[in-house]
Scaffold this motif. Structure first.
Motif, PDB file in Angstrom:
ATOM      1  N   LYS A   1      18.300  28.150  29.760  1.00  0.00           N
ATOM      2  CA  LYS A   1      17.537  26.918  29.921  1.00  0.00           C
ATOM      3  C   LYS A   1      18.403  25.678  30.098  1.00  0.00           C
ATOM      4  CE  LYS A   1      13.432  28.488  29.787  1.00  0.00           C
ATOM      5  NZ  LYS A   1      12.750  28.537  31.074  1.00  0.00           N
ATOM      6  N   THR A   2      19.412  25.524  29.251  1.00  0.00           N
ATOM      7  CA  THR A   2      20.262  24.332  29.323  1.00  0.00           C
ATOM      8  C   THR A   2      21.716  24.702  29.064  1.00  0.00           C
ATOM      9  OG1 THR A   2      20.095  23.740  26.975  1.00  0.00           O
ATOM     10  CG2 THR A   2      18.401  22.819  28.450  1.00  0.00           C
ATOM     11  N   VAL A   3      22.602  23.886  29.633  1.00  0.00           N
ATOM     12  CA  VAL A   3      24.038  24.022  29.408  1.00  0.00           C
ATOM     13  C   VAL A   3      24.593  22.623  29.186  1.00  0.00           C
ATOM     14  CG1 VAL A   3      26.262  24.677  30.415  1.00  0.00           C
ATOM     15  CG2 VAL A   3      24.243  26.093  30.840  1.00  0.00           C
ATOM     16  N   ASP A   4      25.210  22.407  28.041  1.00  0.00           N
ATOM     17  CA  ASP A   4      25.841  21.134  27.712  1.00  0.00           C
ATOM     18  C   ASP A   4      27.242  21.408  27.183  1.00  0.00           C
ATOM     19  OD1 ASP A   4      23.698  19.149  28.200  1.00  0.00           O
ATOM     20  OD2 ASP A   4      22.654  20.318  26.669  1.00  0.00           O
ATOM     21  N   PHE A   5      28.045  20.343  27.112  1.00  0.00           N
ATOM     22  CA  PHE A   5      29.431  20.474  26.665  1.00  0.00           C
ATOM     23  C   PHE A   5      29.814  19.368  25.702  1.00  0.00           C
ATOM     24  CE2 PHE A   5      29.524  23.020  30.402  1.00  0.00           C
ATOM     25  CZ  PHE A   5      30.453  23.992  30.126  1.00  0.00           C
ATOM     26  N   VAL A   6      30.739  19.702  24.823  1.00  0.00           N
ATOM     27  CA  VAL A   6      31.461  18.721  24.027  1.00  0.00           C
ATOM     28  C   VAL A   6      32.862  18.730  24.631  1.00  0.00           C
ATOM     29  CG1 VAL A   6      32.307  18.072  21.760  1.00  0.00           C
ATOM     30  CG2 VAL A   6      30.078  19.228  21.993  1.00  0.00           C
ATOM     31  N   GLU A   7      33.183  17.693  25.408  1.00  0.00           N
ATOM     32  CA  GLU A   7      34.451  17.635  26.131  1.00  0.00           C
ATOM     33  C   GLU A   7      35.520  16.818  25.429  1.00  0.00           C
ATOM     34  OE1 GLU A   7      34.121  16.980  30.460  1.00  0.00           O
ATOM     35  OE2 GLU A   7      31.972  16.776  30.023  1.00  0.00           O
ATOM     36  N   ASN A   8      35.106  15.931  24.548  1.00  0.00           N
ATOM     37  CA  ASN A   8      36.051  15.039  23.878  1.00  0.00           C
ATOM     38  C   ASN A   8      35.842  15.086  22.369  1.00  0.00           C
ATOM     39  OD1 ASN A   8      37.226  13.894  26.333  1.00  0.00           O
ATOM     40  ND2 ASN A   8      35.172  13.080  26.645  1.00  0.00           N
ATOM     41  N   PRO A   9      36.219  16.206  21.754  1.00  0.00           N
ATOM     42  CA  PRO A   9      36.026  16.320  20.309  1.00  0.00           C
ATOM     43  C   PRO A   9      36.938  15.365  19.540  1.00  0.00           C
ATOM     44  CG  PRO A   9      37.330  18.148  21.130  1.00  0.00           C
ATOM     45  CD  PRO A   9      36.888  17.362  22.324  1.00  0.00           C
ATOM     46  N   LEU A  10      36.535  15.068  18.339  1.00  0.00           N
ATOM     47  CA  LEU A  10      37.355  14.231  17.468  1.00  0.00           C
ATOM     48  C   LEU A  10      38.652  14.955  17.113  1.00  0.00           C
ATOM     49  CD1 LEU A  10      34.601  12.907  15.028  1.00  0.00           C
ATOM     50  CD2 LEU A  10      35.612  11.736  17.000  1.00  0.00           C
TER      51      LEU A  10
ATOM     52  N   SER B   1      39.844  15.669  14.390  1.00  0.00           N
ATOM     53  CA  SER B   1      39.675  16.585  13.259  1.00  0.00           C
ATOM     54  C   SER B   1      39.153  17.961  13.683  1.00  0.00           C
ATOM     55  CB  SER B   1      38.706  15.971  12.247  1.00  0.00           C
ATOM     56  OG  SER B   1      37.463  15.681  12.877  1.00  0.00           O
ATOM     57  N   SER B   2      38.825  18.125  14.957  1.00  0.00           N
ATOM     58  CA  SER B   2      38.259  19.381  15.455  1.00  0.00           C
ATOM     59  C   SER B   2      39.326  20.471  15.572  1.00  0.00           C
ATOM     60  CB  SER B   2      37.625  19.161  16.829  1.00  0.00           C
ATOM     61  OG  SER B   2      36.590  18.204  16.729  1.00  0.00           O
ATOM     62  N   THR B   3      38.862  21.711  15.539  1.00  0.00           N
ATOM     63  CA  THR B   3      39.775  22.843  15.656  1.00  0.00           C
ATOM     64  C   THR B   3      39.772  23.465  17.048  1.00  0.00           C
ATOM     65  OG1 THR B   3      38.069  24.392  14.915  1.00  0.00           O
ATOM     66  CG2 THR B   3      39.527  23.423  13.216  1.00  0.00           C
ATOM     67  N   HIS B   4      38.932  22.947  17.957  1.00  0.00           N
ATOM     68  CA  HIS B   4      38.856  23.488  19.309  1.00  0.00           C
ATOM     69  C   HIS B   4      38.855  22.348  20.331  1.00  0.00           C
ATOM     70  CE1 HIS B   4      37.747  27.008  17.005  1.00  0.00           C
ATOM     71  NE2 HIS B   4      38.085  27.712  18.066  1.00  0.00           N
ATOM     72  N   ASP B   5      39.260  22.685  21.557  1.00  0.00           N
ATOM     73  CA  ASP B   5      39.418  21.683  22.618  1.00  0.00           C
ATOM     74  C   ASP B   5      38.137  21.356  23.375  1.00  0.00           C
ATOM     75  OD1 ASP B   5      42.205  21.505  22.183  1.00  0.00           O
ATOM     76  OD2 ASP B   5      42.552  23.252  23.471  1.00  0.00           O
ATOM     77  N   ILE B   6      37.238  22.321  23.484  1.00  0.00           N
ATOM     78  CA  ILE B   6      35.998  22.134  24.239  1.00  0.00           C
ATOM     79  C   ILE B   6      34.947  23.091  23.687  1.00  0.00           C
ATOM     80  CG2 ILE B   6      36.670  23.775  26.047  1.00  0.00           C
ATOM     81  CD1 ILE B   6      35.208  21.900  28.074  1.00  0.00           C
ATOM     82  N   ALA B   7      33.685  22.673  23.779  1.00  0.00           N
ATOM     83  CA  ALA B   7      32.597  23.531  23.315  1.00  0.00           C
ATOM     84  C   ALA B   7      31.482  23.559  24.353  1.00  0.00           C
ATOM     85  CB  ALA B   7      32.046  23.029  21.987  1.00  0.00           C
TER      86      ALA B   7
END
Length: 100
Positions: A41-50, A52-58
Motif C-alpha cells: 500500500k505505501t512505501v516511506d523512508f527515514v533518510e536522515n536519522p538522528l 543517536s540512531s544505529t542505522h543509516d536508512i529505514a
C-alpha cells in the motif's frame, strides 16, 4: 494493516557523497513498487536519522495482510530492485513486521 520496517547500514567503503546517491536510488525505485506488488500500500523512508540512531536508512511500508510480507519479499520486481539498488551497498539489515 501490516507494517514492514527494514533498516540498513551502508558498507564502510561507501562515501558520504555516494550514500546520498544510493539513498535517492533506493527511495525512487522502492516507492515505484506500489501498484506493482500485490498488497503493498505505501512505501516511506527515514533518510536522515538522528545521530543517536544505529542505522543509516529505514524503509517503512504498509501492506494489507501478514501474508503480503512474503509476497513482497519474493516478488520479482522487488527482488530486482533489492539486488540492484540495495544489497550491493549495505552491510546489514534489521527488520520488524507488526500488525495493527
Amino acid at each position: 494493516m501490516v507494517h514492514h520496517i527494514v533498516m540498513w547500514n551502508f558498507k564502510e567503503e561507501i562515501s558520504e557523497a555516494e550514500r546520498k546517491l544510493r539513498k535517492a536510488d533506493m527511495v525512487l525505485h522502492l516507492k515505484e513498487l506500489v501498484g506493482k506488488v500485490p498488497g503493498l500500500k505505501t512505501v516511506d523512508f527515514v533518510e536522515n536519522p538522528l545521530a543517536s540512531s544505529t542505522h543509516d536508512i529505514a524503509l517503512v511500508t504498509t501492506l494489507e495482510k501478514p501474508e503480503d510480507v512474503a509476497v513482497y519479499g519474493s516478488h520479482p520486481e522487488h527482488v530486482k530492485v533489492a539486488d540492484t539498488y540495495v544489497r550491493p551497498f549495505v552491510k546489514d539489515r534489521a527488520c520488524l513486521d507488526y500488525e495493527d
